[in-house]
Design an enzyme around this catalytic site. Structure first.
Site, mmCIF file in Angstrom:
data_model
loop_
_atom_site.group_PDB
_atom_site.id
_atom_site.type_symbol
_atom_site.label_atom_id
_atom_site.label_comp_id
_atom_site.label_asym_id
_atom_site.label_seq_id
_atom_site.Cartn_x
_atom_site.Cartn_y
_atom_site.Cartn_z
ATOM 1 N N LEU A 102 3.308 6.395 -2.038
ATOM 2 C CA LEU A 102 4.491 7.216 -2.297
ATOM 3 C C LEU A 102 4.619 7.538 -3.785
ATOM 4 C CD1 LEU A 102 6.981 5.560 0.180
ATOM 5 C CD2 LEU A 102 6.226 7.920 0.236
ATOM 6 N N VAL A 109 0.837 -1.198 0.000
ATOM 7 C CA VAL A 109 0.000 0.000 0.000
ATOM 8 C C VAL A 109 0.869 1.245 0.000
ATOM 9 C CG1 VAL A 109 -1.781 1.279 1.246
ATOM 10 C CG2 VAL A 109 -1.902 -1.211 1.137
ATOM 11 N N CYS A 110 1.906 1.250 0.821
ATOM 12 C CA CYS A 110 2.808 2.405 0.896
ATOM 13 C C CYS A 110 3.481 2.666 -0.444
ATOM 14 C CB CYS A 110 3.887 2.164 1.944
ATOM 15 S SG CYS A 110 3.283 1.846 3.593
ATOM 16 N N THR A 111 3.819 1.620 -1.148
ATOM 17 C CA THR A 111 4.458 1.768 -2.448
ATOM 18 C C THR A 111 3.563 2.567 -3.392
ATOM 19 O OG1 THR A 111 5.722 -0.277 -2.171
ATOM 20 C CG2 THR A 111 5.405 0.513 -4.426
#
Length: 212
Positions: free
Chosen positions: A49, A44-46
């Site tokens: 960002l 999810v963070c990928t």
């Protein structure tokens, strides 16, 4: 009690993938979106960002900078950024704080032990050019954030700082706004010469004043 709206965002020194920073110096005279990520190399963070990097021009229009935080090291950040750039088809253009000792995430209440004791939640702080916290919200680690909403929120904050208006439900830039109820009709007549619609004594709508 954690940080509240109107508080000065605490200053700190930190290491990032772009080198060391002192937060207040790094802010300068910009607005800031400061947001945390549970950990590096997470799916999810990928996506978050990568999408934030694509918003560089939109942030610039609003005199706003982005900065992220993860509890992993700067070297891990640099390796992860290669994955982000490859999978999200973007060049990273903002720093990620390396908060291995969890000093900054603790300072900003980004660790919620009952939700996830080993990682940060998805916290967001919108900070203005005077270093004041203007908005906050927190998602669980599993739910990706809506960064279009963050842009909408900044638009509302910057508009309402400069005019005696508020923004209604689901407002987006360019739509009608609400005249603040503390303003008398006489004063509203002066401030909004193009006119306004009086739906109720406390509910008056007008064209967005900075759109000509």
């Amino acid at each position: 009690m954690g940080l509240l709206l109107g508080d000065i965002a605490p200053n700190f020194d930190a290491v990032t993938n772009e080198g060391p920073i002192s937060f207040h110096d790094w802010i300068g005279d910009n607005w800031v979106v400061f947001f945390s990520h549970p950990a590096d190399f997470t799916p999810v963070c990928t996506t978050e960002l990568g999408f934030t990097a694509k918003l560089k021009d939109e942030f610039a229009k609003r005199n706003t900078k982005a900065i992220a935080l993860s509890v992993d090291s700067a070297e891990d950040h640099k390796a992860w950024i290669k994955d982000i750039e490859e999978t999200q088809n973007v060049a990273m253009n903002f720093p990620i704080i390396a908060d291995v000792d969890r000093k900054v995430s603790t300072l900003y209440s980004m660790i919620h032990p009952n939700a996830a004791s080993a990682v940060t939640v998805r916290a967001v702080y919108v900070i203005d050019a005077n270093k004041k916290i203007r908005a906050t919200f927190t998602y669980p680690p599993s739910a990706g954030r809506n960064f279009n909403e963050i842009l909408r929120l900044i638009d509302s904050l910057q508009l309402t700082d400069n005019y005696k208006v508020a923004t209604p439900v689901n407002w987006v830039d360019g739509e009608d706004v609400i005249i603040v109820p503390t303003l008398s009709d006489a004063d509203a007549d002066k401030l909004f010469p193009a006119g306004y619609k009086k739906i109720k004594p406390y509910l008056r709508t007008t064209k967005q004043p900075n759109k000509g």
